[in-house]
Motif scaffolding. Structure first.
Motif, mmCIF file in Angstrom:
data_model
loop_
_atom_site.group_PDB
_atom_site.id
_atom_site.type_symbol
_atom_site.label_atom_id
_atom_site.label_comp_id
_atom_site.label_asym_id
_atom_site.label_seq_id
_atom_site.Cartn_x
_atom_site.Cartn_y
_atom_site.Cartn_z
ATOM 1 N N GLY A 14 29.281 8.703 -6.992
ATOM 2 C CA GLY A 14 30.663 8.420 -6.614
ATOM 3 C C GLY A 14 31.370 9.600 -5.965
ATOM 4 N N HIS A 15 30.694 10.738 -5.929
ATOM 5 C CA HIS A 15 31.274 11.945 -5.347
ATOM 6 C C HIS A 15 30.254 12.590 -4.414
ATOM 7 N N ALA A 16 30.760 13.212 -3.365
ATOM 8 C CA ALA A 16 29.902 13.981 -2.469
ATOM 9 C C ALA A 16 29.883 15.416 -2.976
ATOM 10 N N ILE A 17 28.703 15.921 -3.301
ATOM 11 C CA ILE A 17 28.564 17.294 -3.792
ATOM 12 C C ILE A 17 27.750 18.086 -2.763
ATOM 13 N N VAL A 18 28.379 19.143 -2.250
ATOM 14 C CA VAL A 18 27.746 19.971 -1.224
ATOM 15 C C VAL A 18 27.881 21.430 -1.650
ATOM 16 N N ALA A 19 26.773 22.132 -1.629
ATOM 17 C CA ALA A 19 26.798 23.563 -1.951
ATOM 18 C C ALA A 19 26.307 24.343 -0.740
ATOM 19 N N THR A 20 26.918 25.502 -0.540
ATOM 20 C CA THR A 20 26.520 26.364 0.586
ATOM 21 C C THR A 20 26.116 27.741 0.077
ATOM 22 N N ASP A 21 25.419 28.470 0.953
ATOM 23 C CA ASP A 21 25.167 29.875 0.632
ATOM 24 C C ASP A 21 26.351 30.696 1.128
ATOM 25 N N ALA A 22 26.232 31.996 1.052
ATOM 26 C CA ALA A 22 27.348 32.875 1.416
ATOM 27 C C ALA A 22 27.724 32.776 2.886
ATOM 28 N N ASP A 23 26.812 32.292 3.731
ATOM 29 C CA ASP A 23 27.081 32.153 5.168
ATOM 30 C C ASP A 23 27.583 30.759 5.547
ATOM 31 N N GLY A 24 27.772 29.905 4.551
ATOM 32 C CA GLY A 24 28.253 28.556 4.839
ATOM 33 C C GLY A 24 27.160 27.574 5.186
ATOM 34 N N VAL A 25 25.914 27.955 4.989
ATOM 35 C CA VAL A 25 24.783 27.068 5.270
ATOM 36 C C VAL A 25 24.568 26.149 4.069
ATOM 37 N N VAL A 26 24.398 24.861 4.327
ATOM 38 C CA VAL A 26 24.257 23.879 3.255
ATOM 39 C C VAL A 26 22.901 24.034 2.569
ATOM 40 N N VAL A 27 22.958 24.185 1.220
ATOM 41 C CA VAL A 27 21.726 24.311 0.438
ATOM 42 C C VAL A 27 21.554 23.144 -0.538
ATOM 43 N N VAL A 28 22.635 22.404 -0.793
ATOM 44 C CA VAL A 28 22.578 21.197 -1.634
ATOM 45 C C VAL A 28 23.410 20.121 -0.960
ATOM 46 N N PHE A 29 22.841 18.928 -0.853
ATOM 47 C CA PHE A 29 23.546 17.790 -0.262
ATOM 48 C C PHE A 29 23.174 16.568 -1.107
ATOM 49 N N SER A 30 24.115 16.134 -1.953
ATOM 50 C CA SER A 30 23.804 15.127 -2.969
ATOM 51 C C SER A 30 23.650 13.722 -2.396
ATOM 52 N N ARG A 31 23.121 12.844 -3.253
ATOM 53 C CA ARG A 31 23.004 11.429 -2.869
ATOM 54 C C ARG A 31 24.391 10.852 -2.586
ATOM 55 N N GLY A 32 25.397 11.266 -3.358
ATOM 56 C CA GLY A 32 26.766 10.809 -3.119
ATOM 57 C C GLY A 32 27.282 11.238 -1.754
ATOM 58 N N ALA A 33 26.879 12.436 -1.315
ATOM 59 C CA ALA A 33 27.268 12.924 0.013
ATOM 60 C C ALA A 33 26.596 12.089 1.096
ATOM 61 N N GLU A 34 25.339 11.706 0.872
ATOM 62 C CA GLU A 34 24.647 10.849 1.828
ATOM 63 C C GLU A 34 25.364 9.513 1.972
ATOM 64 N N ILE A 35 25.771 8.946 0.830
ATOM 65 C CA ILE A 35 26.455 7.649 0.835
ATOM 66 C C ILE A 35 27.806 7.750 1.541
ATOM 67 N N LEU A 36 28.558 8.798 1.211
ATOM 68 C CA LEU A 36 29.910 8.934 1.764
ATOM 69 C C LEU A 36 29.904 9.238 3.257
#
Length: 197
Positions: A14-36
């Motif tokens: 139900g939520h989009a969860i996105v994590a980045t490294d210190a440079d703003g590069v995406v390292v986690v992109f959740s199933r909720g983020a895919e759906i949204l």
């Protein structure tokens, strides 16, 4: 432990969860983020998080330094789906702690506000229509009440006419407040009853 964390992230559809490294590069992109947002995970991992946000909004946030604090920042943002359609969302941003206190990046948790925005729009349309439909007969009632108020009335009758006019003006004032959004917020009017005077 890492498998458990990954499972929890993917379970929160139900939520989009996105994590980045210190440079703003995406390292986690959740199933909720895919759906949204409509992106497959593999397409986003390794790219810059800026692709997911409205460019102007993200620029203003970065310029204001809102992402440079340790406290979670909650704000409404416009996300960009894979199809280019803007997605209104409430986004909570926190800094990911790294080794020696150096930030390792950011964690973005977004909740879709599309349905809430649609409900607000329907509410505004309903209030506008009700206000328009009520204003005409109410203005007529007030006009007739003023015509009735003359010297031939008894004190009791004049009291009735004054009550009609007073309450009619009160209703008209409430309609004006609802339509302009002034005074009380519209949400404060939900379930409100008009008291008899």
């Amino acid at each position: 432990m890492r498998d458990l964390e990954a499972g929890l992230v993917d379970a929160a559809t139900g939520h989009a969860i996105v994590a980045t490294d210190a440079d703003g590069v995406v390292v986690v992109f959740s199933r909720g983020a895919e759906i949204l947002l409509g992106y497959p995970c593999d397409e986003v991992l390794g790219s810059h998080v800026a692709r997911l946000f409205d460019e102007a909004e993200l620029g203003s946030v970065l310029a204001a330094g809102d992402l440079d604090t340790d406290a979670p920042a909650r704000r409404e943002w416009t996300l960009r789906g894979r199809d280019g359609v803007p997605v209104p969302a409430e986004v909570v941003v926190t800094r990911r702690p790294g080794v020696g206190g150096v930030p390792a990046g950011h964690l973005f948790v977004a909740t879709d506000l599309t349905e809430r925005r649609q409900a607000e729009q329907l509410q505004d349309e309903l209030i506008g229509k009700l206000g328009h439909d009520l204003r005409s007969p109410l203005t007529s009632v007030l006009g007739y009440a003023q015509l009735l108020d003359d010297d031939t009335l008894t004190d009791e009758q004049r009291g009735y006419v004054n009550a009609i006019e007073r309450n009619g003006r009160r209703l008209l004032h409430l309609i004006n407040e609802l339509q302009t959004g002034t005074g009380r917020s519209r949400s404060a009017w939900r379930g409100r009853r008009i008291r008899r005077r």
